[in-house]
Enzyme design. Structure first.
Site, PDB file in Angstrom:
ATOM      1  N   ARG A 269       0.819  -1.224   0.000  1.00  0.00           N
ATOM      2  CA  ARG A 269       0.000   0.000   0.000  1.00  0.00           C
ATOM      3  C   ARG A 269       0.850   1.271   0.000  1.00  0.00           C
ATOM      4  NH1 ARG A 269      -3.612  -0.671   4.878  1.00  0.00           N
ATOM      5  NH2 ARG A 269      -1.714  -1.719   5.555  1.00  0.00           N
TER       6      ARG A 269
ATOM      7  N   ASN B 208      -6.775  -2.495   1.833  1.00  0.00           N
ATOM      8  CA  ASN B 208      -6.782  -3.959   1.894  1.00  0.00           C
ATOM      9  C   ASN B 208      -8.201  -4.446   2.088  1.00  0.00           C
ATOM     10  OD1 ASN B 208      -4.064  -4.496   1.797  1.00  0.00           O
ATOM     11  ND2 ASN B 208      -3.792  -4.463   4.017  1.00  0.00           N
TER      12      ASN B 208
END
Ligand SMILES: [Zn+2]
Ligand SMILES: [Zn+2]
Length: 759
Positions: A20, A38
């Site tokens: 990320r 996520n």
């Protein structure tokens, strides 16, 4: 120019590896707004911006991902335009129950190595790591992967580390094990049981001095203890051997760097890639003939032409080599013969403080034990022989419904496997299930995998062998129903699952031993099979194996059995190297056992035939480690020799003529290397011709090769070559061991298929 929004869905191993923050950085770089988050199944990204920027972003997404990320798929879709003010990382929600992927441990990255050379909190700090590197699986106790659920929980981040942890653009953003000299773990050196120093410079000084002088160091690593000594010092290596009760088993060594390794081993580009990969396995490489010293200690690899080489992967390894004189050290697992590698500080002190010259421990606990993984490049591909550090617990994607299935594996080099969704989580190598400690490790790890991956067991699969500890563990496991799977069918199914094959194939499973349907010991199986069922099409001729399973450590027994079958008692008139090495009384006893059929199970294990040849040639009568005979044979193959021996193409493939050919060649004084090459070529053509015969009867063109015998590079390359040239499509192992360490995946696949067909 118009602006638009795209939605991107990324699947694969992308959690806990800095994915990320990576997305965040490339979104900012290309002036995009939106978010990343996520979910249970994947990572979702939404980005708005100009189309050249979006394209540049997508291309960066594909080419610049963090090294340990393993992306399966990236799906993009243009959606209705959304206006966002910034780009942000959204909090993941409700992921605790279903996140099923955990990153393996990752070798220290280049940037972190630079950090330990710079002034600051990480100068000479040996536990440096970032989102791109460092410990993962070995420190994780439970999910979600957050610091409190790792063995780093006890270390409170200092202010500086905290800032890095919370800064999205920082390389250590959300790096759970991040630490520095102020707040993180430390090494401590012991002499005997007495603490000597916690100062890293003093420790490096003392430990390098100790190794330089021929001492042995116990060294706590990433997944367990190591024992280390100078790889050029024969006396030190001999001492280490004695300490480990390990007469002949080859030791792995760690070289300073790739360049120094290339001075001692033949290393091609694929092997280089494997050695330097972030998984940093031990790679089996061919030793170079050098005319100038210094020479590696002769007693490292027991006369084999292969040596297991790895490169540094922990910061401490790099630090140590800066002080060491030698270009390489032996780095072998800290355990005794068949016990698991030791991970506990107190136990290490207890067992090694009196046996080694110093014990270097650290206070970052190892929760999940892992050994160094072992790989070999065959046919231009990395083949994993021992799957552990760096590879576990990455799942194998099977395409089958594996939910809730537990496969217990085999007995030697064991791994088990649990199913979740369509994935298969193969455990780390747990060793040979013969000692109490190994069995306890196996059971504990099984429990942990079930909890870690949130598996609700609904079906169990085990080997048919009634005496395997894995089978008995399955029987004692409780409620879900248990199915028994034939060993060699599981081998082939394992290779099929790895290659996502789900159809009828010709399967060839060649190994040492496995329990057969007829109660005999199988191990040279030609099967027509799919994932659900199999029929045995052919195999090598059975021979009585006097002494049963224990005989697998004594190749001479198989040699005598084979000679007796072909020549009767007259074999004793032959002049063979074997006879000068085996006690005649013992030989006589063996013949009696065969005559009276006392403790003489029938076996057709291909590995046993290799054993017999090694014995007849006088290379190996009693094996000091598994497969020593076959490995010694392989190391003497002469490439370029194309001859082979005769054999009989029957349902039970007859090798009488092969033996007569070998004996004739010995009588004529032919070189051993020629005899060995001819024997390899014979096995290869047996496989080729038998597959052709089955293929014309059944109309099948796909061939699956599995079993430990296919870890033989010469044999696998030659056999695959013959088959491919004749238009067969050949499937082999790469990510999953061809040996019994891969069996559990096959059991899982067979169980999944049978369940699917029952419903
Ligand atoms: Zn790093
Ligand atoms: Zn700190």
């Amino acid at each position: 120019m118009g602006i638009s929004t795209i939605q991107v869905t990324v699947t694969g191993l992308i959690q806990g590896v800095g994915y990320r923050p990576f997305v965040y950085r490339i979104a900012l770089r290309h002036n995009l707004t939106g978010w990343v988050r996520n979910t249970n199944e994947n990572v979702q990204i939404r980005v708005s911006g100009k189309s050249p920027d979006l394209n540049a972003f997508l291309s960066a997404l594909k080419t610049e991902a963090p090294q340990a990320a393993s992306v399966d798929s990236i799906l993009t879709e243009e959606i209705q335009f959304e206006k966002h003010a910034t780009f942000e990382i959204l909090k993941s929600h409700d992921v605790s129950n279903d996140i099923t992927e955990i990153s393996p441990d990752i070798a220290v990255c280049g940037k972190c190595l630079e950090d330990i050379g710079k002034e600051g909190n990480r100068l000479d700090y040996a536990f440096v790591n970032c989102t791109n590197c460092g410990p993962r699986f070995t420190i994780i106790k439970d999910l979600p992967y957050d610091r409190p659920l790792t063995t780093m929980a006890d270390f409170r981040m200092c202010k500086d580390c905290r800032t890095e942890y919370e800064t999205v653009t920082d390389r250590r953003f959300h790096a759970q094990p991040l630490a520095c000299a102020i707040c993180g773990p430390q090494y401590e050196l012991y002499a005997g049981k007495e603490p000597v120093s916690k100062d890293i410079s003093a420790i490096l000084e003392l430990t390098s001095e100790l190794i330089n002088k021929g001492g042995i160091l116990t060294l706590k690593g990433l997944g367990g203890m190591h024992l280390a000594c100078d790889a050029f010092n024969e006396t030190a290596v001999a001492k280490l051997r004695e300490l480990k009760n390990r007469e002949g088993k080859p030791f792995a060594i760690m070289f300073r760097n790739l360049l120094s390794a290339t001075n001692y081993a033949e290393i091609n580009s694929t092997e280089k890639a494997s050695l330097t990969s972030w998984q940093r396995p031990i790679v089996l490489l061919q030793v170079k003939n050098r005319s100038r010293g210094p020479f590696l200690a002769k007693n490292l690899n027991s006369g084999l032409n292969l040596v297991g080489i790895m490169l540094p992967y922990m910061p401490f390894h790099y630090q140590l080599f800066r002080k060491l004189k030698a270009e390489a050290i032996v780095l072998t697992s800290g355990n005794f013969s068949s016990e698991p590698i030791i991970i506990d500080n107190a136990e290490a002190l207890e067992k090694f403080s009196s046996l080694t010259d110093a014990v270097l421990l650290h206070n970052r606990d190892i929760f999940n034990r892992t050994d160094d993984s072992v790989a070999r490049i065959i046919g231009g591909k990395e083949r994993i022989f021992r799957r552990s550090r760096g590879y576990v617990p990455s799942p194998i994607r099977t395409g089958l419904n594996t939910e809730g299935i537990i496969a217990f594996g085999a007995e030697l080099s064991n791994c088990f496997c649990v199913g979740k969704g369509s994935k298969a989580f193969l455990s780390q190598y747990t060793g040979d299930l013969q000692g109490l400690e190994t069995t306890m490790f196996y059971e504990q790890t099984l429990e942990r995998f079930i909890r870690l991956f949130r598996v609700r067991p609904t079906l169990m699969a085990a080997d048919m062998h009634p005496d395997y500890i894995s089978t008995r563990t399955a029987e004692g496991f409780g409620t879900p129903s248990l199915i028994r799977i034939q060993h060699h069918h599981a081998h082939i199914a394992s290779c099929m699952a790895e290659n996502k094959l789900d159809e009828t194939v010709i399967g060839v499973a060649f190994d040492g031993t496995g329990y057969g349907d007829d109660g005999n010991t199988w191990g040279s199986e030609f099967m027509v099979c799919d994932l659900e069922r199999y029929s045995r099409a052919s195999h090598l001729a059975y021979l009585p194996l006097p002494g049963g399973d224990s005989a697998s450590e004594e190749p001479w027994r198989m040699a005598i059995s084979w000679l007796y079958k072909v020549y009767g008692r007259e074999f004793m008139q032959l002049d063979l190297p074997l006879f000068s090495q085996v006690n005649p009384d013992k030989m006589e006893m063996l013949l009696k056992m065969i005559d009276r059929k006392v403790n003489c199970p029938l076996t057709c294990g291909a590995g046993r035939y290799f054993d017999a040849v090694a014995s007849i040639l006088g290379l190996c009568q009693v094996a000091e480690f598994p497969a020593q005979g076959p490995m010694l044979l392989e190391s003497q193959v002469e490439p370029g020799c194309d001859e082979s021996y005769e054999w009989s193409d029957l349902t039970e493939i007859g090798l009488d003529k092969t033996l007569r050919g070998i004996v004739e060649d010995i009588k004529n004084g032919n070189r051993h290397s020629i005899i060995i090459s001819k024997f390899h070529n014979t096995i290869s053509s047996i496989i080729f011709e038998t597959v052709k015969r089955i293929s014309s009867a059944e109309g099948l063109k796909k061939v699956v090769l599995s079993g430990g015998v296919f870890q033989n590079k010469y044999l696998l390359e030659r056999t695959e070559g013959l088959l491919v040239k004749s238009g067969f499509e050949v499937f082999t192992h790469a990510a999953v061991p061809a040996n019994d360490g891969g069996i559990a995946l096959g059991q899982l696949a067979v169980a999944a298929k049978r369940r699917e067909l029952c419903v």
